[in-house]
Design an enzyme around this catalytic site. Structure first.
Site, PDB file in Angstrom:
ATOM      1  CD  GLN A  72     -19.451   7.270 -28.670  1.00  0.00           C
ATOM      2  OE1 GLN A  72     -19.375   7.011 -27.230  1.00  0.00           O
ATOM      3  NE2 GLN A  72     -19.011   8.188 -29.292  1.00  0.00           N
TER       4      GLN A  72
ATOM      5  CB  CYS B 266     -26.810   6.300 -22.264  1.00  0.00           C
ATOM      6  SG  CYS B 266     -28.338   5.125 -21.857  1.00  0.00           S
TER       7      CYS B 266
ATOM      8  CG  ASP C 195     -23.446  13.416 -25.016  1.00  0.00           C
ATOM      9  OD1 ASP C 195     -24.814  13.485 -25.035  1.00  0.00           O
ATOM     10  OD2 ASP C 195     -22.726  12.707 -25.083  1.00  0.00           O
TER      11      ASP C 195
ATOM     12  CE  LYS D 181     -24.376  15.970 -19.573  1.00  0.00           C
ATOM     13  NZ  LYS D 181     -24.921  17.185 -20.181  1.00  0.00           N
ATOM     14  CB  THR D 182     -29.689   9.676 -24.884  1.00  0.00           C
ATOM     15  OG1 THR D 182     -30.880  10.386 -25.044  1.00  0.00           O
ATOM     16  CG2 THR D 182     -29.731   9.265 -23.260  1.00  0.00           C
TER      17      THR D 182
ATOM     18  CB  CYS E 188     -32.254   5.086 -21.178  1.00  0.00           C
ATOM     19  SG  CYS E 188     -30.949   4.306 -20.611  1.00  0.00           S
TER      20      CYS E 188
END
Length: 415
Positions: A44, A160, A308, A316-317, A352
């Site tokens: 993703q 993210c 996540d 959350k990555t 990020c």
């Protein structure tokens, strides 16, 4: 009881596959089950690039069967409930699987009902999201003829947190290429109070905002979307915290501020899956209740969670998962061997990759204390300061990270 596993993993996303691969590298005789109903596994992070027309959607997808580690049992079912007292998980197919150790990693779900009107408008017409249909985002950008290009995000945790602004920066660049930027106002309406929480990254991004002439509107909480009339409604709109004001069409409805848009990109509100939220393993917010450093459940000692769905005060990555997997692996292996936890701990690391233009990127890496913590390995790529825009970081994002994901991370190899 259908089947017993030494280790049962809920979820076949990044966290679940990495965990299974990492554990099997430690002991390939382990009996591991992976509960995952999806037939396709997606990379993703590349959807940002898909939405800007610079990456193929097809390249982000692979059959789930191709990423399930050899030696693990793929259970094509979804978890429906947790029975930690019985060391069991029930599924939507009516089965029950028991375990010695449980790893909870089903990710998060989108809860569009939190914003009335969003479900009806999303991925149709001029309303788009890289999170749900990046190909539609690219269609919206190509067909945009000018006006107000509105980018926004919810108040909930999301995958993210920087992603909603990455596509904005790329959209601005695309509008310049397509000749519509001079009749376009780019607006970022966010519930936050700053563009990014890490001072070094914030400075760079504010320079990008100035260069691209973007209007930032802080303290804007999206509460309703009127798709037919193309109005996004916000509460708590903090006009005092606006940056680089643009005279766009707005209206008031009591305490609400409505922004008229000619295109809207948003990140959908996110939530824990119902099976987690409504279970004994959840904390007050519905995420899995784990210790932030050991990732072990605070009440059930044979349960771990990462990714996540874990209730951790960090972004959350996939990058966070990369640092979480070795900790959980070591803890489970040590518990099995000697009934003690391993020595590695998780410090909240997340990162990020903030794409700021076609060919430019900044890499925000940070820990629980929001301290900027660049990876020393970046120097091998001749990147001396990852808080600054770099072409080399763009190459890492577009080519390096996908390669590492499919060939290293999902194989349980340390990267």
């Amino acid at each position: 009881m259908d089947t017993h596993f030494e280790i049962l993993i809920v979820g076949g996303g990044t966290a679940g596959i990495m965990m299974a691969a990492s554990l099997l590298k430690e002991d390939n005789k382990l009996k591991i089950g992976i509960l995952e109903p999806a037939e396709t596994h997606y990379y993703q992070p590349a959807w940002t690039l898909v939405g800007a027309g610079t990456y193929s959607y097809e390249k982000t997808a692979r059959p789930m069967a191709s990423v399930i580690p050899k030696g693990a049992t793929w259970l094509r079912e979804a978890a429906a409930g947790f029975e930690p007292g019985k060391h069991a998980v029930t599924t939507d197919a009516g089965h029950s699987y028991s375990y010695d150790y449980l790893v909870v990693a089903p990710g998060l779900v989108y809860d569009l009902e939190q914003v009335p009107g969003l479900a009806e408008a999303l991925d149709k017409g001029v309303v788009c999201s890289n999170y749900t249909d990046p190909e539609h985002t690219w269609k919206v950008l190509r067909e945009f003829k000018g006006g107000t290009a509105l980018f926004t995000q919810p108040t909930t945790p999301i995958k993210c947190g920087g992603a909603p602004q990455k596509i904005m920066y790329l959209a601005d660049s695309y509008f310049r290429k397509s000749g519509v930027r001079d009749r376009t106002e780019v607006v970022f309406a966010t519930p936050g109070t700053v563009i990014f929480g890490i001072p070094e990254i914030k400075k760079t991004l504010m320079d990008v905002v100035d260069r691209k002439d973007i209007n930032l509107r802080f303290g804007y909480k999206l509460v309703r979307v009127d798709g037919p009339n193309q109005i996004a409604w916000y509460e708590f709109a903090d006009h005092e915290k606006e940056y680089n004001h643009k005279d766009i069409k707005t209206e008031q409805d009591g305490e609400l501020t409505g922004i008229h848009f000619d295109m809207l990109h948003t990140a959908p509100p996110s939530a824990p899956p119902a099976c987690v939220r409504d279970s004994e393993i959840a904390n007050e917010s519905g995420w899995v209740d784990v210790d932030p450093h050991t990732l072990r459940h605070n009440r059930f000692p044979n349960i771990f969670s990462l990714g996540d769905v874990a209730g951790l005060p960090t972004a959350k990555t996939g990058a966070a998962i990369r640092k979480q997997v070795p900790v959980v692996t070591e803890n489970i292996m040590r518990l099995r061997e000697a009934n003690i936890l391993g020595s590695p701990t998780y410090n909240g690391y997340s990162s990020c990759p903030l794409v700021t233009d076609y060919g430019k990127m900044v890499l925000a890496e940070f820990d629980y204390d929001n301290k900027f913590t660049p990876d020393p390995k970046l120097r091998q790529l001749l990147i001396s300061d990852s808080s600054k825009e770099s072409w080399r970081l763009w190459i890492l994002k577009k080519y390096g990270l996908p390669y590492l994901y499919w060939n290293k991370m999902l194989k349980g190899k340390a990267v």
